[in-house]
Design a protein around this motif. Structure first.
Motif, mmCIF file in Angstrom:
data_model
loop_
_atom_site.group_PDB
_atom_site.id
_atom_site.type_symbol
_atom_site.label_atom_id
_atom_site.label_comp_id
_atom_site.label_asym_id
_atom_site.label_seq_id
_atom_site.Cartn_x
_atom_site.Cartn_y
_atom_site.Cartn_z
ATOM 1 N N ARG A 24 47.137 47.447 42.769
ATOM 2 C CA ARG A 24 47.090 46.984 41.380
ATOM 3 C C ARG A 24 48.496 46.852 40.788
ATOM 4 O O ARG A 24 48.809 45.881 40.089
ATOM 5 N N GLU A 195 38.040 49.253 31.285
ATOM 6 C CA GLU A 195 38.908 48.457 32.142
ATOM 7 C C GLU A 195 38.311 47.080 32.419
ATOM 8 O O GLU A 195 39.038 46.107 32.587
ATOM 9 N N MET A 201 41.911 43.301 35.284
ATOM 10 C CA MET A 201 41.285 44.437 35.935
ATOM 11 C C MET A 201 39.881 44.082 36.426
ATOM 12 O O MET A 201 39.453 44.516 37.503
ATOM 13 N N TYR A 204 40.260 42.359 39.631
ATOM 14 C CA TYR A 204 40.569 43.307 40.700
ATOM 15 C C TYR A 204 39.296 43.963 41.228
ATOM 16 O O TYR A 204 39.083 44.060 42.445
#
Length: 300
Positions: A24, A195, A201, A204
């Motif tokens: 990340r 998140e 995010m 991700y």
């Protein structure tokens, strides 16, 4: 040689949580939208794809070990060749000096000492390189034998729910949280939901689920899931757009949304940025719900 461990900035004994955290961080550092290099970004993604998969990581570690062993063996051969050449030159000097009666004993003693010292250096280099190879082998063995990651990800049928023992498993945010938690520590459930309000995010987590083999569906299905559980409002849109450019204060942003031209501009900008804002009708509902406008705008 530069490995994926070096690209992510982690050790070869890194845990899956450390790999995810490093991934990340490096994504944010190398993302083209953040001023990074596209090739570095792709290498980071490729590195995470391999290192987050136990089988791929094991095969990659073995490949790296072989490359490093080959490199060490090449250096050993080069060192031996240099030592043999050095010894040959000393031996030639010894024979030439032998014909000269003056200083014969001292020269012979000197060249013999050089030969002995050269052989000692040769054996020392081989011993050191051998120890390095053994340590590398033990490191790879430690990584492979002490990994707590399951060899194969849990598989699900490609449908909205599955039935097992009369129990229906609904695919929602809670389900996704539980599935991802099997592979790494991602914090509390409330933190996870917060998140997911961040588009980067959320992306991700979606890619992470796909890499893990979690049957989450298409990206559109993922956004439908988010739409059911993640509240998207004007404040959320302001925070998302602020990541890409300076748009002033929140109060100024709300005032600008009262103008149809500016509202259309922000909607198009959000779509270009990949911010999942929904359809133009959804955008109008958001504005009307927070009393920004009294009637919907017409799309131009």
């Amino acid at each position: 040689m530069r490995t994926f461990y070096d690209i992510l900035g982690i050790s070869r004994a890194a845990t899956q949580q450390e790999i995810l955290v490093a991934y990340r961080k490096r994504c944010l550092e190398t993302h083209p939208d953040k001023g990074g290099d596209g090739r570095d970004f792709m290498n980071v993604r490729k590195g995470y794809e391999i290192l987050s998969n136990p089988e791929k990581r094991r095969a990659y570690d073995q490949w790296v070990l072989k490359k490093e062993k080959d490199e060490l063996e090449r250096k050993i051969k080069e060192q031996r060749a240099q030592n043999e050449e050095y010894s040959h030159k000393n031996a030639s000097g010894y024979n030439n000096t032998r014909n000269n009666t003056s200083g014969y004993n001292s020269t012979r003693h000197y060249t013999s000492d050089n030969k002995v010292n050269s052989e000692k250096k040769d054996y020392s280099s081989i011993l050191i390189i051998g120890v390095v190879i053994i340590l590398l082998s033990l490191t790879i063995y430690f990584i492979n034998s002490n990994s707590n990651i399951p060899d194969k990800p849990l598989q699900y049928k490609n449908q909205d729910f599955t039935t097992a023992s009369d129990k229906i498993v609904i695919k929602d945010i809670k389900w996704l949280y539980n599935e991802l938690s099997k592979y790494s520590d991602i914090g509390s459930y409330n933190q996870f939901k917060e998140e997911l309000k961040d588009s980067i995010m959320a992306g991700y987590y979606y890619r992470d689920a796909c890499i893990r083999g979690i049957e989450i569906g298409s990206f559109e299905d993922f956004n439908i899931m988010l739409g059911k559980y993640i509240f998207k409002d004007i404040k959320w849109l302001y925070n998302e757009l602020s990541k890409y450019s300076e748009i002033g204060s929140y109060s100024q942003f709300k005032e600008e949304l009262k103008d149809s031209i500016m509202a259309g501009y922000y909607y198009r900008d959000a779509s270009i940025r990949g911010i999942e804002i929904g359809s133009f009708e959804d955008f109008n509902k958001m504005l009307m719900k927070e009393n920004i406008i009294s009637k919907p705008y017409q799309k131009r």
